[in-house]
Design an enzyme around this catalytic site. Sequence first.
Site, PDB file in Angstrom:
ATOM      1  N   GLU A  37       0.859  -1.195   0.000  1.00  0.00           N
ATOM      2  CA  GLU A  37       0.000   0.000   0.000  1.00  0.00           C
ATOM      3  C   GLU A  37       0.889   1.237   0.000  1.00  0.00           C
ATOM      4  OE1 GLU A  37      -3.891   1.883   2.264  1.00  0.00           O
ATOM      5  OE2 GLU A  37      -3.029   0.001   2.970  1.00  0.00           O
ATOM      6  N   LYS A 168      -3.392 -14.562  18.325  1.00  0.00           N
ATOM      7  CA  LYS A 168      -3.778 -14.259  16.945  1.00  0.00           C
ATOM      8  C   LYS A 168      -5.286 -14.316  16.724  1.00  0.00           C
ATOM      9  CE  LYS A 168       0.705 -15.997  15.611  1.00  0.00           C
ATOM     10  NZ  LYS A 168       1.483 -17.143  15.137  1.00  0.00           N
ATOM     11  N   ASP A 244       6.233 -11.934  13.649  1.00  0.00           N
ATOM     12  CA  ASP A 244       5.157 -12.826  13.232  1.00  0.00           C
ATOM     13  C   ASP A 244       3.968 -11.946  12.850  1.00  0.00           C
ATOM     14  OD1 ASP A 244       3.099 -14.648  12.959  1.00  0.00           O
ATOM     15  OD2 ASP A 244       3.699 -15.863  14.674  1.00  0.00           O
ATOM     16  N   HIS A 339      -4.717   8.366  -2.813  1.00  0.00           N
ATOM     17  CA  HIS A 339      -4.583   6.965  -3.227  1.00  0.00           C
ATOM     18  C   HIS A 339      -4.505   6.836  -4.744  1.00  0.00           C
ATOM     19  CE1 HIS A 339      -5.043   4.117   0.218  1.00  0.00           C
ATOM     20  NE2 HIS A 339      -5.305   5.256   0.841  1.00  0.00           N
TER      21      HIS A 339
END
Length: 353
Positions: A37, A168, A244, A339
Site C-alpha cells: 500500500e 492471533k 510474526d 490513493h
Amino acid sequence: MTEEHAIASVPMKWVGPLRITGNVAHVETEVPLATYESPLWPSVGRGAKISRLAPEGIVATLVDERMTRSVLVEAINAQTALSTARRIDSQFAELRSVVRSCSRFADLIAVRHEITANLLFLRFEFTTGDASGHNMATLAADRLLSYLLETLPGISYGSISANYCTDKKATAINGILGRGKNVVTELTVPRDVVRDRLHTTAAKIAELNVRKNLIGTLLAGGIRSANAHYANMLLGFYLATGQDAANIVEGSQGVTVAEDRDGDLYFSCTIPNLIVGSVGNGKGLPFVETNLTRLGCRVEREPGENARRLAVLAAATVLCGELSLMAAQTNPGELMAAHVHLERSTEKIGSQS
C-alpha cells in the site's frame, strides 16, 4: 535458490524521522515499512514530520509487558477444578522455579484461571526478555502443565493451548489483561501546525474520532478497539523487522483519543497487545538484521531493553499513520485523491521496469 529457501519480496521504504520521547527511548529515527500500500509511506511520513514540529515529539509510555499461553486441564468435577486452581495459586513460587529451570529468560509473573463445568482454563503470563516469546511461553507452559499433572490429583490433560491466551485472535481478554507490550503514545500538536501541515483543525479531528472510531466501531461490533487503521502500520513494521505478522490480529486492537485543547490537538494511540521481539525466529535474515541494527535494537543492553525500544518505535509509527489518515478524512476527497495519485504512479513505474 531452491523453493524451500525462496523469499517473498515486499516493497520497503524508510520514512521519517520520527521524534520520540518517554520512559523507554529519546530518539529521532526513521522507521522501515514493508507494504504494497504505497500511500502508507507518505502518510506515515507526514505524521513523522508533525512529531518533529511538536514540542515533546511523540511521548511513548511502556505501561506493561507480558506474553501468555493458556492450557486446559480436565477435572473430575467443578469442585475439583476450583480446589486445583486454589492450590496452583498457593504454589506460585514453585511454578516460577519450574519455569526458570527450562529457560534463561522466561519468568512467570502471573497465573489466571477460568472454570467452565469441569474444565479448568489456566492462563500463564511471562516476561520473555528480548524475544516476542511465543515459543518460550509455550515451552514454559508445557513444563508447567506436566508438573501440575504429576503433582495434583483429580486432573488430566486437556490441551497445551486452550484459546484463553489469546493468540492471533481478536478477543476481549487481551485488551483487558494485555498480551505483549502495552504502549501508550501521545502527541500534542500546536494549532498552527494542525492548520498548516494537516490542513484541518483540532475540533474536526476530535469530532471525527468520536463519530468514526468510537461510534462507528461500536455499531460495527468492534472488540476492545476504536481506531482507523492500526493494522496498516503494524503490518508494514512487522514485515520489515521480522515479526510474526499474524499478531496484527490482536495487535491492531487499540483506542485512538483526540481532543481539542484550545485549538491545539491532543492525539493518543493506546496499543495493549503489541507483540514484537528483537531476537528469535526470523530475526537472522540479512535485511531484518540490517533494519534492527539501524533502529538501534541490536545494541548490548539489559535483557528486554531492545524489545521495549522496538515496541515504542512501532507504536509511534502507528500514531503517525493514524494521525495523518484522520486529518485527511476531515477533508472531502483528500484520501481518495492521494490513493489514486500515489497508487497509479506506482503501478506505472512497476509496469515499465
